[in-house]
Design a protein around this motif. Structure first.
Motif, PDB file in Angstrom:
ATOM      1  N   ILE A 324       0.838  -1.202   0.000  1.00 22.69           N
ATOM      2  CA  ILE A 324       0.000   0.000   0.000  1.00 22.69           C
ATOM      3  C   ILE A 324       0.868   1.244   0.000  1.00 22.69           C
ATOM      4  O   ILE A 324       0.565   2.233  -0.665  1.00 22.69           O
ATOM      5  CB  ILE A 324      -0.916   0.015   1.237  1.00 22.69           C
ATOM      6  CG1 ILE A 324      -1.863  -1.150   1.193  1.00 22.69           C
ATOM      7  CG2 ILE A 324      -1.628   1.329   1.337  1.00 22.69           C
ATOM      8  CD1 ILE A 324      -3.250  -0.797   0.883  1.00 22.69           C
ATOM      9  N   GLU A 331       2.035   9.093   0.293  1.00 26.45           N
ATOM     10  CA  GLU A 331       0.963   9.756   1.027  1.00 26.45           C
ATOM     11  C   GLU A 331       0.600   8.916   2.240  1.00 26.45           C
ATOM     12  O   GLU A 331       0.745   7.710   2.226  1.00 26.45           O
ATOM     13  CB  GLU A 331      -0.261   9.898   0.128  1.00 26.45           C
ATOM     14  CG  GLU A 331      -0.097  11.010  -0.870  1.00 26.45           C
ATOM     15  CD  GLU A 331      -1.250  10.982  -1.855  1.00 26.45           C
ATOM     16  OE1 GLU A 331      -1.106  11.586  -2.915  1.00 26.45           O
ATOM     17  OE2 GLU A 331      -2.266  10.349  -1.558  1.00 26.45           O
ATOM     18  N   MET A 337      -7.351   1.385   5.810  1.00 25.78           N
ATOM     19  CA  MET A 337      -7.126   1.233   4.380  1.00 25.78           C
ATOM     20  C   MET A 337      -6.443  -0.086   4.077  1.00 25.78           C
ATOM     21  O   MET A 337      -6.708  -0.712   3.057  1.00 25.78           O
ATOM     22  CB  MET A 337      -6.270   2.381   3.868  1.00 25.78           C
ATOM     23  CG  MET A 337      -6.993   3.693   3.961  1.00 25.78           C
ATOM     24  SD  MET A 337      -5.932   5.100   3.718  1.00 25.78           S
ATOM     25  CE  MET A 337      -5.367   4.828   2.091  1.00 25.78           C
ATOM     26  N   VAL A 338      -5.565  -0.481   4.975  1.00 27.57           N
ATOM     27  CA  VAL A 338      -4.867  -1.741   4.736  1.00 27.57           C
ATOM     28  C   VAL A 338      -5.852  -2.902   4.802  1.00 27.57           C
ATOM     29  O   VAL A 338      -5.820  -3.822   3.984  1.00 27.57           O
ATOM     30  CB  VAL A 338      -3.748  -1.925   5.773  1.00 27.57           C
ATOM     31  CG1 VAL A 338      -3.076  -3.248   5.595  1.00 27.57           C
ATOM     32  CG2 VAL A 338      -2.751  -0.807   5.646  1.00 27.57           C
ATOM     33  N   CYS A 340      -9.062  -2.873   4.262  1.00 24.49           N
ATOM     34  CA  CYS A 340     -10.042  -2.911   3.175  1.00 24.49           C
ATOM     35  C   CYS A 340      -9.404  -3.258   1.849  1.00 24.49           C
ATOM     36  O   CYS A 340     -10.071  -3.708   0.937  1.00 24.49           O
ATOM     37  CB  CYS A 340     -10.719  -1.546   3.021  1.00 24.49           C
ATOM     38  SG  CYS A 340     -11.515  -1.032   4.513  1.00 24.49           S
ATOM     39  N   GLY A 341      -8.112  -3.011   1.757  1.00 19.58           N
ATOM     40  CA  GLY A 341      -7.473  -3.129   0.452  1.00 19.58           C
ATOM     41  C   GLY A 341      -7.390  -4.559  -0.038  1.00 19.58           C
ATOM     42  O   GLY A 341      -7.431  -5.506   0.730  1.00 19.58           O
ATOM     43  N   LYS A 342      -7.215  -4.686  -1.366  1.00 15.83           N
ATOM     44  CA  LYS A 342      -7.223  -6.049  -1.904  1.00 15.83           C
ATOM     45  C   LYS A 342      -5.903  -6.753  -1.639  1.00 15.83           C
ATOM     46  O   LYS A 342      -5.813  -7.964  -1.714  1.00 15.83           O
ATOM     47  CB  LYS A 342      -7.542  -6.042  -3.382  1.00 15.83           C
ATOM     48  CG  LYS A 342      -6.696  -5.120  -4.221  1.00 15.83           C
ATOM     49  CD  LYS A 342      -7.221  -5.173  -5.647  1.00 15.83           C
ATOM     50  CE  LYS A 342      -6.297  -4.461  -6.595  1.00 15.83           C
ATOM     51  NZ  LYS A 342      -6.343  -3.011  -6.489  1.00 15.83           N
TER      52      LYS A 342
ATOM     53  N   ASN B 474      -8.730   3.991  -5.222  1.00 13.26           N
ATOM     54  CA  ASN B 474      -9.969   3.524  -4.634  1.00 13.26           C
ATOM     55  C   ASN B 474     -10.365   4.482  -3.520  1.00 13.26           C
ATOM     56  O   ASN B 474      -9.640   4.680  -2.567  1.00 13.26           O
ATOM     57  CB  ASN B 474      -9.738   2.117  -4.087  1.00 13.26           C
ATOM     58  CG  ASN B 474     -11.018   1.507  -3.599  1.00 13.26           C
ATOM     59  OD1 ASN B 474     -12.052   2.165  -3.536  1.00 13.26           O
ATOM     60  ND2 ASN B 474     -10.948   0.239  -3.259  1.00 13.26           N
ATOM     61  N   GLN B 476     -12.464   4.265  -1.269  1.00 13.65           N
ATOM     62  CA  GLN B 476     -12.628   3.629   0.042  1.00 13.65           C
ATOM     63  C   GLN B 476     -11.348   3.711   0.838  1.00 13.65           C
ATOM     64  O   GLN B 476     -11.333   3.905   2.035  1.00 13.65           O
ATOM     65  CB  GLN B 476     -12.974   2.148  -0.161  1.00 13.65           C
ATOM     66  CG  GLN B 476     -14.413   1.898  -0.451  1.00 13.65           C
ATOM     67  CD  GLN B 476     -15.069   1.240   0.732  1.00 13.65           C
ATOM     68  OE1 GLN B 476     -14.431   0.502   1.459  1.00 13.65           O
ATOM     69  NE2 GLN B 476     -16.326   1.510   0.946  1.00 13.65           N
ATOM     70  N   LEU B 477     -10.223   3.535   0.111  1.00 16.27           N
ATOM     71  CA  LEU B 477      -8.937   3.522   0.791  1.00 16.27           C
ATOM     72  C   LEU B 477      -8.593   4.867   1.377  1.00 16.27           C
ATOM     73  O   LEU B 477      -7.915   4.967   2.371  1.00 16.27           O
ATOM     74  CB  LEU B 477      -7.826   3.137  -0.178  1.00 16.27           C
ATOM     75  CG  LEU B 477      -7.706   1.657  -0.512  1.00 16.27           C
ATOM     76  CD1 LEU B 477      -6.450   1.464  -1.312  1.00 16.27           C
ATOM     77  CD2 LEU B 477      -7.664   0.826   0.734  1.00 16.27           C
ATOM     78  N   LEU B 478      -9.046   5.920   0.710  1.00 18.11           N
ATOM     79  CA  LEU B 478      -8.602   7.230   1.158  1.00 18.11           C
ATOM     80  C   LEU B 478      -9.346   7.694   2.386  1.00 18.11           C
ATOM     81  O   LEU B 478      -9.008   8.709   2.955  1.00 18.11           O
ATOM     82  CB  LEU B 478      -8.786   8.248   0.032  1.00 18.11           C
ATOM     83  CG  LEU B 478      -7.911   7.955  -1.175  1.00 18.11           C
ATOM     84  CD1 LEU B 478      -8.220   8.942  -2.275  1.00 18.11           C
ATOM     85  CD2 LEU B 478      -6.457   8.062  -0.793  1.00 18.11           C
ATOM     86  N   GLY B 479     -10.368   6.984   2.748  1.00 16.34           N
ATOM     87  CA  GLY B 479     -11.045   7.387   3.972  1.00 16.34           C
ATOM     88  C   GLY B 479     -12.106   8.425   3.708  1.00 16.34           C
ATOM     89  O   GLY B 479     -12.208   8.979   2.617  1.00 16.34           O
TER      90      GLY B 479
END
Lengths: 361, 511
Positions: A324, A331, A337-338, A340-342, B474, B476-479
């Protein structure tokens, strides 16, 4: 011999950890510095002139050792022996001018009232202290101020301690010497203009060993037992062993590696700690393996070692985090985020692991 | 007749040979352990992969520990020769308890002679405790050996600072506490989370050094702390004082000069002080605030499989056969090792699950030997607990109660139904639910797409562009992103099916 090894261990530990006994070998660059400092301090004590000087050098190269050596020599000198008082201040400990003043009063053995000092200004307080000193004994006693971590004193408010000390050293009705020890080369830039002008700009630079030969000789002198060591037979064997060791390839390699990483005395002493501490009746002489082990312990890859203890799940998390972080190009991102990520879900192949929250990482 | 006589003779013969074997065995083990540890260190000299080494250590460690535990004390104590007891001016009596069969290798009472405390057999000074320490702390022999070497005799000088680091539950605090208390030297054990300011730290350290572990001595600043240390050291006639600071990473946030001065205490006080920092972080994280002095690093590696099993078998509840408990612990390790290697967590799990494991045995359904049946019984519980590691959502007592309730009702293989929910599930009123959904949509969708999704009129379809689009991150990832209130209301009205007039009720629910 059992007590031989134990006595050797005690003596060598004294060498490694206190500056009292250094094995007698003084490298060339230090001799010069020693000589200059000694001259300056003698002039202050004997001829009652005020002086200031700075000793600059990287960490672990022997600044405090130089001061200790000089004081030992002064103790031996008949003229100087009882005519000075040493005041030792450290920038890490005396973080405020007020604390420094209290410490000075305490070290000059003056019974002082706290209230008096807080009401007076700093310079008046300092003058009072020095005058009290003068009236106590007949002749002028010189005071030698040793300021360790000199650069931290320069960050006090108004640099009043430094200003007053250097002022007194210039005006010479009280003979004092101010010796600053620091590791910053640009310490003079830190001083205010008025302080800088009162400083004598005498700076001595101490560098660590530049040649491996000096380093190896120092190692040998640190490890050698002195002539007056009690168990003669043991000493004889010991000296032979040391000679052999310093020809041994493994030992030389260990010393060289340490020398290349940092050539100062403190790191040499750290390297020698483990071999010395492993002396015991079953192991009465140093062995080359001790040196290599010592080097390995000191320079172990700590992050790698800690990572070896992680479980597979935690390592997967780290891998996902790494992926990621590459994707997001620097950034910031967070754990949500980790999760949820694929990347993370692709690492969890077997449904048996389920979806966990690891809170400790 | 002759057979019994011969049996008795052979028994006596066996007993004698057993005793002599035992004596030889003890001597041999003791020597072997010493030699092995020295040998291991010799092997360390060459570059090798850590993994191999640690796996090796683990298996050997278990064997050594087992050997030690099975040998009797009396035999070992007979073997240690009598020591000379010379009274010296500075007398330190090493206090040791005798005849405790639970622990192999405890020594006899002895007094130091002179500075070294050297006995006739050559096991001198601090190394007397090595054997007992290793048996109390399985798996940490190498670290104990290193620590004992580095710390040196209490009268000798030692390195001014040590840095002990490793993963969680690798025994760092435990080993240090055990070593320092068995050496009986003045030491202070301080947790930096508890003492969050310098004054608290100084006060607690001084109190601990004086022996009062719950007191507090008032100390205002670093110079007075140094003076108190000096006066304390002068009373105690030149013994090293050990100050152990747990969770040392907290020291970074306190005063900027605190960490450097603590590392240099030996130099500042001109007395023998050894500062030991314990932390889970590596030294590089603290190096910036440490002002140049690097302490001696000591790494505590994670326990290997053999060591974990050895330690967890010490937890065996009384009255249970050890081998049975060992198979259970084996199962736990095999299942959970990929998820969690933290020893504390594994011990907690095994204490939770062991009663469950024993249930079929107690109820008489299966015997202790039928491991496959027992495994099949316990497997669903393992799976259920797997998702709850580290969370401690419920206490173990609640879990047990839930199990009982669940079993008395219908049998179900899923644990989740039995576990009481600790997370609150709110039942929101109708509009609030829609508001929540609207705010979620508003925060995650970029405002450009609002028109596409939420407008009630038909939009003219825009021609699809032929250019390949950049892969957008995505969202979703950015919050979630912040959004204005009217946008929220607009989306709310569009998703709500009936027409609702804006009223005070709605706005108050937004708040």
């Amino acid at each position: 011999m059992t007590t031989g090894a134990a006595a050797a261990e005690t003596l060598l530990r004294n060498r490694l950890f206190s500056d009292l006994d250094d094995g007698g070998y003084v490298p060339e660059n230090k001799k010069e510095v020693l000589g200059t400092v000694q001259q300056v301090l003698e002039r202050t004590i004997v001829e009652s002139e005020g002086n200031s000087l700075l000793i600059i050098g990287p960490r672990g190269c022997g600044k405090t050792w130089v001061m200790d050596s000089v004081f030992r020599t002064l103790q031996g000198d008949r003229r100087c022996k009882d005519n000075y008082i040493r005041v030792y201040l450290n920038g890490l400990v005396h973080t405020d001018d007020r604390l420094a003043l209290l410490e000075i009063a305490r070290q000059l053995n003056i019974d002082s009232d706290n209230e008096e000092h807080t009401s007076m200004s700093f310079s008046a307080a300092l003058d009072y202290l020095l005058a009290a000193l003068r009236s106590g004994s007949g002749a002028n006693q010189s005071v030698i101020f040793v300021l360790d971590e000199f650069d931290l004193f320069a960050s006090h408010k108004n640099q009043s301690l430094l200003y007053n000390l250097l002022d007194i050293s210039q005006s010479s009705h009280n003979p004092i010497a101010v010796v600053g020890l620091t590791c910053r080369l640009d310490v003079v830039e830190l001083l205010e203009k008025r302080v800088k002008s009162r400083f004598s700009h005498r700076q001595l630079l101490l560098f660590p060993h530049s040649e491996f030969r000096d380093y190896a000789t120092l190692a040998q002198s640190l490890l050698s037992l002195p002539i007056n060591f009690k168990q003669r037979q043991f000493r004889h064997e010991w000296q032979k062993n040391i000679q052999k060791l310093l020809q041994n390839a493994k030992v030389l390699q260990a010393l060289q590696q340490q020398f290349r990483l940092s050539a100062d005395v403190r790191s040499l002493k750290t390297l020698l700690l483990l071999p010395v501490s492993r002396l015991s009746p079953t192991h009465p002489q140093l062995a080359p393996s001790d040196f290599s082990l010592s080097l390995e312990l000191i320079h172990r890859d700590s992050l790698g070692a800690v990572m070896k203890g992680l479980s597979v799940l935690e390592l997967c998390l780290l891998v996902a985090v790494r992926q990621i972080s590459e994707l997001s190009c620097g950034e910031p991102f967070n754990f949500e985020m980790v999760y949820c990520g694929k990347q993370w879900s692709s690492l969890l192949v077997t449904p048996r692991y389920g979806n966990h929250s690891i809170l400790q990482l | 007749m002759s057979s019994t006589a011969s049996m008795r003779r052979s028994q006596r013969h066996r007993a004698k040979s057993f005793k002599s074997e035992l004596e030889d065995g003890v001597q041999a083990t003791y020597k072997a352990i010493k030699l092995k540890s020295l040998e291991k260190d010799g092997r360390c000299a060459s570059n090798r992969i850590y993994g191999e080494d640690y796996e090796d250590d683990g298996e050997k460690a278990v064997d050594e520990v087992e050997e030690e535990l099975t040998e009797t004390d009396s035999a070992s104590e007979e073997q240690h020769p009598k020591r000379t007891t010379k009274k010296s001016a500075r007398n330190r009596v090493e206090q040791v308890s005798d005849g405790d069969t639970g622990d192999a290798g405890r020594q006899e009472e002895e007094e130091e002679e002179g500075e070294d405390g050297v006995g006739e057999d050559g096991v001198h000074g601090r190394w007397r405790h090595y054997h007992s320490l290793c048996s109390r702390l399985p798996g940490r022999e190498r670290q104990i050996q290193l620590l004992l070497s580095l710390l040196g005799e209490p009268r000798q000088l030692t390195c001014p600072a040590l840095y002990v680091y490793g993963n969680t539950s690798t025994g760092k605090t435990l080993v240090l506490k055990t070593i320092l208390s068995s050496l009986q030297v003045p030491h202070a054990f301080v947790n930096c989370i508890e003492c969050y300011s310098p004054k608290l730290l100084y006060g607690t350290i001084l109190a601990h050094l004086m022996g009062d572990t719950s007191g507090y001595v008032r100390c205002d600043s670093m110079p007075s702390f140094i003076r108190s240390l000096q006066s304390f050291a002068d009373e105690r006639t030149a013994e090293t004082m050990y100050i152990v600071l747990d969770k040392a990473e907290r020291l970074r946030e306190m005063n900027a000069t605190l960490l450097p001065s603590l590392l240099r205490l030996s130099e500042l006080t001109h007395r023998q002080v050894c500062t030991i920092l314990v932390s889970e972080l590596v030294w590089e994280k603290l190096a910036m605030s440490a002002g140049g002095l690097r302490p001696y690093p000591l790494h505590f590696p994670q326990y290997t499989r053999g060591e974990v099993l050895a330690i967890m078998s010490l937890d065996c509840p009384e009255g249970e056969p050890l081998s049975f408990y060992r198979t259970f612990v084996n199962h736990v390790w095999n299942v959970f090792q990929y998820v969690c290697r933290d020893l504390g967590e594994l011990r907690y799990l095994s204490s939770l699950l062991y009663p469950k494991y024993c249930e079929p045995v107690e109820s008489g359904e299966t015997s202790r030997q039928e491991t496959r049946k027992l495994w099949r019984h316990i497997e669903p519980y393992f799976r259920g607990v797997m998702s709850k590691i580290h969370l401690r959502e419920i206490s173990s007592a609640q879990w047990v109660k839930a199990q009982v309730q669940m079993d008395s009702g219908e049998t179900s293989t899923s644990l989740a139904q039995g576990v009481p929910q600790s997370k609150a599930v709110l039942e929101l009123p109708y509009f609030s639910k829609y508001l929540l959904i609207a705010s979620y949509l508003a925060s995650y969708n970029p405002s450009k797409t609002d028109k596409k999704f939420f407008s009630k009129q038909k939009q003219a379809r825009t021609r699809k562009s032929k250019k390949p689009r950049k892969e957008k991150p995505n969202h979703q990832l950015l919050g979630p992103k912040p959004f204005p209130l009217d946008r929220l209301m607009a989306i709310f009205y569009s998703i709500l099916e009936e027409a609702v007039a804006p009223s005070a009720d709605i706005y108050s629910q937004v708040n």
